[in-house]
Motif scaffolding. Sequence first.
Motif, mmCIF file in Angstrom:
data_model
loop_
_atom_site.group_PDB
_atom_site.id
_atom_site.type_symbol
_atom_site.label_atom_id
_atom_site.label_comp_id
_atom_site.label_asym_id
_atom_site.label_seq_id
_atom_site.Cartn_x
_atom_site.Cartn_y
_atom_site.Cartn_z
ATOM 1 N N ASN A 1 45.551 52.388 37.007
ATOM 2 C CA ASN A 1 45.371 50.980 36.640
ATOM 3 C C ASN A 1 44.173 50.833 35.689
ATOM 4 N N LYS A 2 44.052 49.678 35.107
ATOM 5 C CA LYS A 2 42.962 49.325 34.188
ATOM 6 C C LYS A 2 43.108 50.050 32.848
ATOM 7 N N ALA A 3 44.345 50.101 32.362
ATOM 8 C CA ALA A 3 44.618 50.704 31.052
ATOM 9 C C ALA A 3 43.824 50.022 29.951
ATOM 10 N N ASP A 4 43.409 48.786 30.204
ATOM 11 C CA ASP A 4 42.668 48.036 29.176
ATOM 12 C C ASP A 4 41.233 48.528 29.006
ATOM 13 N N LEU A 5 40.736 49.352 29.933
ATOM 14 C CA LEU A 5 39.360 49.852 29.807
ATOM 15 C C LEU A 5 39.333 51.114 28.946
ATOM 16 N N ALA A 6 38.317 51.226 28.093
ATOM 17 C CA ALA A 6 38.230 52.366 27.172
ATOM 18 C C ALA A 6 38.138 53.696 27.916
ATOM 19 N N ALA B 1 46.691 45.763 35.489
ATOM 20 C CA ALA B 1 47.020 44.579 36.288
ATOM 21 C C ALA B 1 46.655 43.318 35.520
ATOM 22 N N LYS B 2 45.707 43.460 34.599
ATOM 23 C CA LYS B 2 45.249 42.287 33.845
ATOM 24 C C LYS B 2 46.111 42.003 32.621
ATOM 25 N N THR B 3 46.668 43.059 31.999
ATOM 26 C CA THR B 3 47.378 42.802 30.742
ATOM 27 C C THR B 3 48.823 43.287 30.702
ATOM 28 N N SER C 1 38.874 51.102 47.552
ATOM 29 C CA SER C 1 38.505 49.739 47.223
ATOM 30 C C SER C 1 38.177 49.623 45.733
ATOM 31 N N GLY C 2 38.647 48.558 45.111
ATOM 32 C CA GLY C 2 38.221 48.269 43.747
ATOM 33 C C GLY C 2 39.114 48.809 42.642
ATOM 34 N N VAL C 3 40.167 49.559 42.993
ATOM 35 C CA VAL C 3 41.042 50.096 41.943
ATOM 36 C C VAL C 3 42.020 49.040 41.427
ATOM 37 N N GLY C 4 42.163 47.937 42.180
ATOM 38 C CA GLY C 4 42.987 46.830 41.684
ATOM 39 C C GLY C 4 44.317 46.639 42.393
ATOM 40 N N LYS C 5 44.410 47.066 43.645
ATOM 41 C CA LYS C 5 45.671 46.916 44.379
ATOM 42 C C LYS C 5 46.065 45.443 44.516
ATOM 43 N N SER C 6 45.116 44.624 44.936
ATOM 44 C CA SER C 6 45.443 43.206 45.134
ATOM 45 C C SER C 6 45.742 42.521 43.807
ATOM 46 N N THR C 7 45.028 42.921 42.767
ATOM 47 C CA THR C 7 45.286 42.335 41.448
ATOM 48 C C THR C 7 46.689 42.723 40.978
ATOM 49 N N LEU C 8 47.101 43.944 41.280
ATOM 50 C CA LEU C 8 48.463 44.371 40.933
ATOM 51 C C LEU C 8 49.496 43.532 41.679
ATOM 52 N N SER D 1 47.604 47.427 50.854
ATOM 53 C CA SER D 1 46.851 47.935 52.005
ATOM 54 C C SER D 1 45.361 47.850 51.707
ATOM 55 N N PRO D 2 44.544 47.761 52.747
ATOM 56 C CA PRO D 2 43.102 47.657 52.510
ATOM 57 C C PRO D 2 42.557 48.945 51.893
ATOM 58 N N GLY D 3 41.565 48.818 51.034
ATOM 59 C CA GLY D 3 40.979 49.996 50.413
ATOM 60 C C GLY D 3 40.319 50.889 51.449
#
Length: 292
Positions: A115-120, A144-146, A166-173, A216-218
Motif C-alpha cells: 500500500n501507499k504507492a503514492d509515496l516516493a 488506499a488514497k489514490t 499497525s499503520g500500513v493502511g488496512k482500515s483506509t483500504l 483485523s487489528p494491527g
Amino acid sequence: MLNSGRVVATFGKHCLVQADSGLIDCVSRGRKTDIACGDAVEFKPTGPGQGVIEHVAPRRNLLYRSDPFKTKYFAANLDQVLVVTAAEPGLNENLLNRCLVAAQAAGIPAAIVLNKADLAQTAALHDHLKSYEAIGYPLLLVSAKTDVAPLLPRLAGKTSVLIGPSGVGKSTLVNALVPEADVRTAEISRALNTGRHTTTHTRLYALPGGGALIDSPGMQEFGLHHLGLDDLQAAFPEFKPFIGHCRFYNCRHLKEPDCAIAAAAASGGILAERLRAYQILVEEISARPATK
Ligand SMILES: Nc1nc2c(ncn2[C@@H]2O[C@H](COP(=O)(O)OP(=O)(O)OP(=O)(O)O)[C@@H](O)[C@H]2O)c(=O)[nH]1
Ligand SMILES: [Zn+2]
C-alpha cells in the motif's frame, strides 16, 4: 428455535452475527476464543437484537496466531489472506514471513499488498518485494488514497482478510473498497450498544460485487506456537530444490557447515531475509520444552 447467520465482528466474549433479521449481539457459551469472524453459526434469540451462540459450523479453515499461553483468531472460512505492507511505517520482514507461514499452514492462499504507492519511498520496497512474487506470492501495488483498482478483481466474490502491522493502511483500504464502510462501522457499534473497543477488533464487510473483506487489528508480533518443523518446510517452497544437498541429512540450515540452503542464500538463489525468518522459527521450535 435456532436462527443462523455469519459472525461479522468479534469483541471478547461478544460477537455480532449478521442474520436475516439484522445484526444480533451474541455471547458465546464457551471460551472466548471459540468464535471467529466469518464463522457460520446458529444462535438462540434471547431478546431484541440479542442471542446466545449454540453452534459453530465446521470451518473450511481458520487463520490464527498463538503463543504458549493463548491463541488469537483472525478469521475463518477464508479464500485468501492479504498481507498488507507499506514503506511507511516500513517493512517488518520477519512479521511478513510469519503471516505467510501462518496462511500456508492454515491452507489459505496468500498475497502481498504493498500500500501507499503514492509515496516516493515505495518504489524501492516494491523492487524488494518482487522477490516474493518470484516465490509465488502475488504482489499488488495499490494506494488506499489514490488507486485501489489493482485489488478489485482479486477481491471479487471472495472472502479475504487484511492482516499486517499497525499503520500500513488496512482500515483506509477498507474505506476505499467498501462503499459506506463508515456507516457499517457505526451500525456495528450501535448493535453492540456502545462504542466499546470498536476500533481494535476484527470486522467483516460485505463487498458490493459479492464476497467479503475482513479488517483485523494491527499486530507487532505473530506467534506461531502451533506450528512444527514440517509446517515450515511447506511454507518455504523455494528451499525445495536445495533440500537434500546439505552435508548433513538432518541439516536444520542454521549454522551447519556445507549447508546448501545457506549457500543459496549467500549467492542470491534464496532471499537472505527468508532464510533468516526461517531460522528464527526453527530456533523457536527447538527452544520449546519437549511435549510428552
Ligand atoms: N500516503 C498514503 N497514506 C496512507 C495510505 N493508506 C493509508 N495511509 C495513512 O496511513 C495511516 C495509517 O492508516 P490506517 O488505515 O489507520 O492503518 P491500519 O493498518 O488500519 O492501522 P491499525 O488500525 O492500527 O492496524 C493513516 O494516517 C492513513 O491516512 C496511502 O495509500 N497513501
Ligand atoms: Zn542445510
